[in-house]
Write an enzyme that holds these catalytic residues in place. Structure first.
Site, PDB file in Angstrom:
ATOM      1  N   LYS A   1       2.884 -16.188   1.517  1.00  0.00           N
ATOM      2  CA  LYS A   1       2.138 -14.975   1.172  1.00  0.00           C
ATOM      3  C   LYS A   1       0.873 -15.253   0.380  1.00  0.00           C
ATOM      4  CE  LYS A   1       5.620 -13.925  -2.237  1.00  0.00           C
ATOM      5  NZ  LYS A   1       5.623 -15.135  -3.039  1.00  0.00           N
TER       6      LYS A   1
ATOM      7  N   LYS B   1       3.874 -23.563   6.370  1.00  0.00           N
ATOM      8  CA  LYS B   1       4.779 -22.451   6.070  1.00  0.00           C
ATOM      9  C   LYS B   1       4.053 -21.110   6.119  1.00  0.00           C
ATOM     10  CE  LYS B   1       5.670 -21.372   1.819  1.00  0.00           C
ATOM     11  NZ  LYS B   1       5.987 -21.370   0.392  1.00  0.00           N
TER      12      LYS B   1
ATOM     13  N   LYS C   1      -0.569 -27.484  -4.294  1.00  0.00           N
ATOM     14  CA  LYS C   1      -1.485 -26.486  -4.867  1.00  0.00           C
ATOM     15  C   LYS C   1      -2.582 -27.148  -5.688  1.00  0.00           C
ATOM     16  CE  LYS C   1       1.591 -22.546  -4.734  1.00  0.00           C
ATOM     17  NZ  LYS C   1       2.479 -21.660  -5.450  1.00  0.00           N
TER      18      LYS C   1
END
Ligand code: TYM
Length: 334
Positions: free
Chosen positions: A198, A195, A112
């Site tokens: 969401k 992956k 991230k």
């Protein structure tokens, strides 16, 4: 009785990955055989750029989806993290046991932070795994049912529990991660090397739990595969195909390698997978619709859940405060 704790983060609409990797097992297995708590971990949603109104909306939606997925408040405790102060209380104490090196090694942080390309990230993104450890350790958790991507964080919780116990006296149960037999890492249908997440992006590679059946069909039918013709299960070389076979296996209870033997075209596999996903999600969508018509019910569940969770966490967090050297307030039992 075994204590189980797990959670979902309201940073986006919940996906098929969340369901197959975690939620479905919570409802089908964990709540029946253990003393289980399931949490909408809203504090974690503040670690990245966020819109307050959206976080509130997604937190409500996540709570209803947990119930829609089959969590039964008669069998388990469902609550919202920020309603129970013990998480934040314990997190600070665990920050005094963790090191910055440990935090910087966390894969999710590295990924991230790299996406910010040199821009600054919130300090809470770095310390997030400590809060997650607090979520787990506050409840004397034995097992943490999660998808593959969370196992490193559960390992950290183990390390912190062991370290705290060695330094300050036995306080925490040392937890372990448990995972599903298949679909521990459901991949993005458009990019089967990453992956299905969401919060990462929106779009055609992600099946959301509340997608209409036709949208689900379209997304699965358009899944990226490869230029081969035979249907074989090979995660390394044929990632897109393997992902579809795993999703099908998870939805129908089969084995991905065995299922592969029953197909001689990608089209037929995609069609069956699409229908299997639609049928798997149908009861969740239907129940969610009913729950939306009765928001008072969901709120009541969360209020009761927070009360129960608080009572469970308090003694352990108080013990950690005493163990690490904090003076108990006057009148508190020593
Ligand atoms: P979160 O919200 O990203 O995901 C919730 C659960 O869904 C699993 N999952 C997946 N499983 C398979 N394939 C996928 N594509 C997929 N995407 C998500 C996750 O592994 C997870 O089990 N840090 C956690 C939330 C959390 C937590 C906790 C979990 C906070 N505190 C304490 C357990 C215990 C997270 O971001 O999950």
């Amino acid at each position: 009785m075994t204590r189980v704790f797990s959670g979902v983060k309201p940073t986006g609409h919940l996906t098929l990955g969340n369901y197959l990797g975690a939620m479905r097992r919570w409802a089908a297995v964990d709540q029946h055989r253990s003393d289980a708590l399931f949490c909408v971990v809203d504090l974690h949603a503040l670690t990245v750029d966020h819109d307050p109104a959206r976080v509130r909306r997604l937190s409500r939606q996540a709570a209803s989806l947990l119930l829609a997925a089959g969590l039964d408040p008669e069998l388990c405790t469902v609550f919202v993290q920020s309603h129970v102060d013990e998480h934040a209380r314990l997190s600070y104490v665990l920050e005094c046991v963790a090191t910055d090196g440990e935090m910087r090694r966390m894969i999710q942080y590295k990924e991230k932070a790299a996406r910010e390309r040199g821009g600054s990230v919130r300090l809470s993104l770095l310390t997030y795994p400590v809060l997650m450890a607090a979520d787990i350790l506050a409840y004397g958790t034995d097992e943490v049912p999660v998808g593959d991507d969370q196992t490193q964080h559960v390992e950290l919780a183990r390390d912190l529990a062991v370290r705290f116990n060695q330094r300050y006296g036995h306080t925490f149960v040392v937890p372990r991660a448990t995972g599903p037999a298949v679909a521990a890492r459901v991949m993005n249908l458009q990019d089967p090397t990453s992956k299905m997440g969401k919060s990462e992006d929106t779009g055609p590679g992600i099946v959301y739990l509340l997608d209409e059946p036709d949208v689900v069909r379209k997304k699965v039918m358009r899944a990226v595969t490869d230029s081969g013709r035979d249907v074989v299960y090979d995660r390394e070389e044929r990632a897109g195909l393997a992902n579809l076979l795993e999703i099908l296996a998870a939805c129908t209870g089969g084995d991905p390698a065995e299922l592969a033997g029953g197909y001689d075209s990608y089209g037929a596999l995609k069609k069956d997978t699409a229908e299997a996903v639609v049928e798997t999600l149908r009861p969740v969508r239907e129940r969610h619709k009913e729950l939306c018509a009765d928001p008072g019910y969901v709120e009541g569940v969360l209020e009761d859940g927070a009360g129960k969770a608080r009572a469970m966490a308090r003694p352990t967090v108080d013990a950690a405060y005493r163990g690490i050297g904090l003076l108990p307030p006057a009148g508190a039992s020593r």
